[in-house]
Design a protein around this motif. Sequence first.
Motif, PDB file in Angstrom:
ATOM      1  N   MET A   1       8.406  -5.954   2.043  1.00 19.16           N
ATOM      2  CA  MET A   1       7.176  -6.758   2.104  1.00 19.16           C
ATOM      3  C   MET A   1       5.972  -5.954   1.636  1.00 19.16           C
ATOM      4  SD  MET A   1       7.486  -9.233   5.430  1.00 19.16           S
ATOM      5  CE  MET A   1       7.608  -7.923   6.615  1.00 19.16           C
ATOM      6  N   ILE A   2       5.906  -4.691   2.012  1.00 20.76           N
ATOM      7  CA  ILE A   2       4.802  -3.834   1.573  1.00 20.76           C
ATOM      8  C   ILE A   2       4.824  -3.698   0.056  1.00 20.76           C
ATOM      9  CG2 ILE A   2       3.923  -1.467   1.621  1.00 20.76           C
ATOM     10  CD1 ILE A   2       4.752  -1.393   4.595  1.00 20.76           C
ATOM     11  N   ALA A   3       6.001  -3.515  -0.519  1.00 25.19           N
ATOM     12  CA  ALA A   3       6.117  -3.404  -1.976  1.00 25.19           C
ATOM     13  C   ALA A   3       5.679  -4.703  -2.658  1.00 25.19           C
ATOM     14  CB  ALA A   3       7.553  -3.060  -2.366  1.00 25.19           C
ATOM     15  N   ILE A   4       6.055  -5.840  -2.100  1.00 23.73           N
ATOM     16  CA  ILE A   4       5.656  -7.127  -2.683  1.00 23.73           C
ATOM     17  C   ILE A   4       4.141  -7.282  -2.607  1.00 23.73           C
ATOM     18  CG2 ILE A   4       5.749  -9.621  -2.315  1.00 23.73           C
ATOM     19  CD1 ILE A   4       8.709  -9.225  -1.548  1.00 23.73           C
ATOM     20  N   PHE A   5       3.523  -6.976  -1.458  1.00 26.33           N
ATOM     21  CA  PHE A   5       2.067  -7.064  -1.336  1.00 26.33           C
ATOM     22  C   PHE A   5       1.387  -6.131  -2.328  1.00 26.33           C
ATOM     23  CE2 PHE A   5       2.601  -8.866   3.022  1.00 26.33           C
ATOM     24  CZ  PHE A   5       1.889 -10.032   2.780  1.00 26.33           C
ATOM     25  N   TRP A   6       1.941  -4.931  -2.513  1.00 27.10           N
ATOM     26  CA  TRP A   6       1.341  -3.968  -3.434  1.00 27.10           C
ATOM     27  C   TRP A   6       1.318  -4.525  -4.852  1.00 27.10           C
ATOM     28  CZ3 TRP A   6      -1.516   0.243  -3.534  1.00 27.10           C
ATOM     29  CH2 TRP A   6      -1.584   0.971  -4.707  1.00 27.10           C
ATOM     30  N   PHE A   7       2.445  -5.025  -5.320  1.00 33.13           N
ATOM     31  CA  PHE A   7       2.518  -5.455  -6.716  1.00 33.13           C
ATOM     32  C   PHE A   7       1.891  -6.824  -6.963  1.00 33.13           C
ATOM     33  CE2 PHE A   7       5.885  -2.211  -6.812  1.00 33.13           C
ATOM     34  CZ  PHE A   7       5.430  -1.500  -7.901  1.00 33.13           C
ATOM     35  N   LEU A   8       1.815  -7.684  -5.957  1.00 38.44           N
ATOM     36  CA  LEU A   8       1.264  -9.021  -6.171  1.00 38.44           C
ATOM     37  C   LEU A   8      -0.201  -9.156  -5.773  1.00 38.44           C
ATOM     38  CD1 LEU A   8       4.228 -11.292  -5.054  1.00 38.44           C
ATOM     39  CD2 LEU A   8       3.550 -10.656  -7.363  1.00 38.44           C
ATOM     40  N   ILE A   9      -0.684  -8.325  -4.849  1.00 35.35           N
ATOM     41  CA  ILE A   9      -2.047  -8.500  -4.353  1.00 35.35           C
ATOM     42  C   ILE A   9      -2.915  -7.265  -4.590  1.00 35.35           C
ATOM     43  CG2 ILE A   9      -3.438  -8.910  -2.297  1.00 35.35           C
ATOM     44  CD1 ILE A   9      -1.101 -10.590  -1.223  1.00 35.35           C
ATOM     45  N   ILE A  10      -2.511  -6.134  -4.086  1.00 32.60           N
ATOM     46  CA  ILE A  10      -3.372  -4.957  -4.088  1.00 32.60           C
ATOM     47  C   ILE A  10      -3.566  -4.396  -5.496  1.00 32.60           C
ATOM     48  CG2 ILE A  10      -3.616  -2.604  -3.214  1.00 32.60           C
ATOM     49  CD1 ILE A  10      -2.080  -3.569  -0.719  1.00 32.60           C
ATOM     50  N   ARG A  11      -2.511  -4.233  -6.231  1.00 30.60           N
ATOM     51  CA  ARG A  11      -2.608  -3.641  -7.570  1.00 30.60           C
ATOM     52  C   ARG A  11      -3.444  -4.492  -8.532  1.00 30.60           C
ATOM     53  NH1 ARG A  11       2.345  -2.755 -11.451  1.00 30.60           N
ATOM     54  NH2 ARG A  11       1.331  -1.557 -13.077  1.00 30.60           N
ATOM     55  N   PRO A  12      -3.246  -5.813  -8.621  1.00 30.83           N
ATOM     56  CA  PRO A  12      -4.111  -6.610  -9.499  1.00 30.83           C
ATOM     57  C   PRO A  12      -5.580  -6.591  -9.069  1.00 30.83           C
ATOM     58  CG  PRO A  12      -2.141  -7.837  -8.966  1.00 30.83           C
ATOM     59  CD  PRO A  12      -2.140  -6.613  -8.110  1.00 30.83           C
ATOM     60  N   GLN A  13      -5.834  -6.556  -7.761  1.00 30.57           N
ATOM     61  CA  GLN A  13      -7.211  -6.501  -7.285  1.00 30.57           C
ATOM     62  C   GLN A  13      -7.869  -5.178  -7.684  1.00 30.57           C
ATOM     63  OE1 GLN A  13      -7.627  -6.886  -3.061  1.00 30.57           O
ATOM     64  NE2 GLN A  13      -9.815  -7.249  -3.182  1.00 30.57           N
ATOM     65  N   MET A  14      -7.141  -4.087  -7.606  1.00 30.64           N
ATOM     66  CA  MET A  14      -7.676  -2.793  -8.019  1.00 30.64           C
ATOM     67  C   MET A  14      -7.981  -2.792  -9.512  1.00 30.64           C
ATOM     68  SD  MET A  14      -5.314  -0.243  -5.698  1.00 30.64           S
ATOM     69  CE  MET A  14      -5.569   1.133  -6.775  1.00 30.64           C
ATOM     70  N   ARG A  15      -7.137  -3.436 -10.307  1.00 31.16           N
ATOM     71  CA  ARG A  15      -7.359  -3.526 -11.748  1.00 31.16           C
ATOM     72  C   ARG A  15      -8.613  -4.352 -12.044  1.00 31.16           C
ATOM     73  NH1 ARG A  15      -4.429  -7.334 -14.651  1.00 31.16           N
ATOM     74  NH2 ARG A  15      -2.823  -7.091 -13.073  1.00 31.16           N
ATOM     75  N   GLN A  16      -8.811  -5.454 -11.323  1.00 26.90           N
ATOM     76  CA  GLN A  16      -9.999  -6.283 -11.522  1.00 26.90           C
ATOM     77  C   GLN A  16     -11.263  -5.518 -11.143  1.00 26.90           C
ATOM     78  OE1 GLN A  16      -9.231  -9.768  -9.181  1.00 26.90           O
ATOM     79  NE2 GLN A  16      -8.216 -10.842 -10.857  1.00 26.90           N
TER      80      GLN A  16
ATOM     81  N   LYS B   1     -11.695  -2.306 -11.300  1.00 25.69           N
ATOM     82  CA  LYS B   1     -11.904  -1.305 -12.338  1.00 25.69           C
ATOM     83  C   LYS B   1     -12.538  -1.942 -13.581  1.00 25.69           C
ATOM     84  CE  LYS B   1      -9.090   2.440 -13.713  1.00 25.69           C
ATOM     85  NZ  LYS B   1      -7.781   2.943 -14.118  1.00 25.69           N
ATOM     86  N   GLU B   2     -12.062  -3.117 -13.981  1.00 23.45           N
ATOM     87  CA  GLU B   2     -12.629  -3.818 -15.131  1.00 23.45           C
ATOM     88  C   GLU B   2     -14.069  -4.231 -14.858  1.00 23.45           C
ATOM     89  OE1 GLU B   2     -10.002  -7.082 -15.810  1.00 23.45           O
ATOM     90  OE2 GLU B   2      -8.397  -5.811 -16.602  1.00 23.45           O
ATOM     91  N   HIS B   3     -14.364  -4.688 -13.632  1.00 24.06           N
ATOM     92  CA  HIS B   3     -15.721  -5.090 -13.281  1.00 24.06           C
ATOM     93  C   HIS B   3     -16.670  -3.894 -13.330  1.00 24.06           C
ATOM     94  CE1 HIS B   3     -19.021  -6.246 -10.471  1.00 24.06           C
ATOM     95  NE2 HIS B   3     -18.968  -7.335 -11.224  1.00 24.06           N
ATOM     96  N   LYS B   4     -16.245  -2.747 -12.813  1.00 26.29           N
ATOM     97  CA  LYS B   4     -17.083  -1.550 -12.861  1.00 26.29           C
ATOM     98  C   LYS B   4     -17.370  -1.141 -14.302  1.00 26.29           C
ATOM     99  CE  LYS B   4     -16.055   0.641  -8.476  1.00 26.29           C
ATOM    100  NZ  LYS B   4     -15.545   1.839  -7.798  1.00 26.29           N
ATOM    101  N   ALA B   5     -16.371  -1.225 -15.162  1.00 25.95           N
ATOM    102  CA  ALA B   5     -16.575  -0.870 -16.570  1.00 25.95           C
ATOM    103  C   ALA B   5     -17.547  -1.852 -17.237  1.00 25.95           C
ATOM    104  CB  ALA B   5     -15.244  -0.856 -17.306  1.00 25.95           C
ATOM    105  N   LYS B   6     -17.416  -3.125 -16.901  1.00 24.98           N
ATOM    106  CA  LYS B   6     -18.299  -4.141 -17.473  1.00 24.98           C
ATOM    107  C   LYS B   6     -19.736  -3.924 -17.014  1.00 24.98           C
ATOM    108  CE  LYS B   6     -16.599  -8.279 -17.631  1.00 24.98           C
ATOM    109  NZ  LYS B   6     -16.177  -9.658 -17.299  1.00 24.98           N
ATOM    110  N   ILE B   7     -19.927  -3.611 -15.747  1.00 30.48           N
ATOM    111  CA  ILE B   7     -21.265  -3.383 -15.204  1.00 30.48           C
ATOM    112  C   ILE B   7     -21.873  -2.116 -15.794  1.00 30.48           C
ATOM    113  CG2 ILE B   7     -22.557  -2.883 -13.087  1.00 30.48           C
ATOM    114  CD1 ILE B   7     -21.561  -5.811 -13.479  1.00 30.48           C
TER     115      ILE B   7
END
Length: 105
Positions: free
Chosen positions: A25-40, A42-48
């Motif tokens: 379950m932790i692995a599923i949460f990491w790949f489906l929720i936490i990792r994409p949020q961290m990527r978003q 990072k993209e927002h910080k670069a855009k700002i």
Amino acid sequence: MLDILSAGTAGSAPGWTGFLPIVGMIAIFWFLIIRPQMRQQKEHKAKIASVKKGDQVVTAGGIVGKVVKVDDDYAEVDIAQGVRVKVIKQTIGDVVPPGGKPAND
């Protein structure tokens, strides 16, 4: 009698296998929720960080305006003729590409 007791314990699963569903379950949460949020984030910080004078931006509150001045932490946004507001750069939600229009128009 001793063979019956040892046979019963030999067929049971090890204790650590009870943690496998939790690890899964932790692995599923990491790949489906936490990792994409961290990527978003990072993209927002670069855009700002790339906001410059003349860019059209949309704030988190939905205000659309043109950037007049940019500091390290703040940006002055011209939202109407003669009306400028000073916003915190982190509250800028999106940078509108040239010639484009915001999603809510």
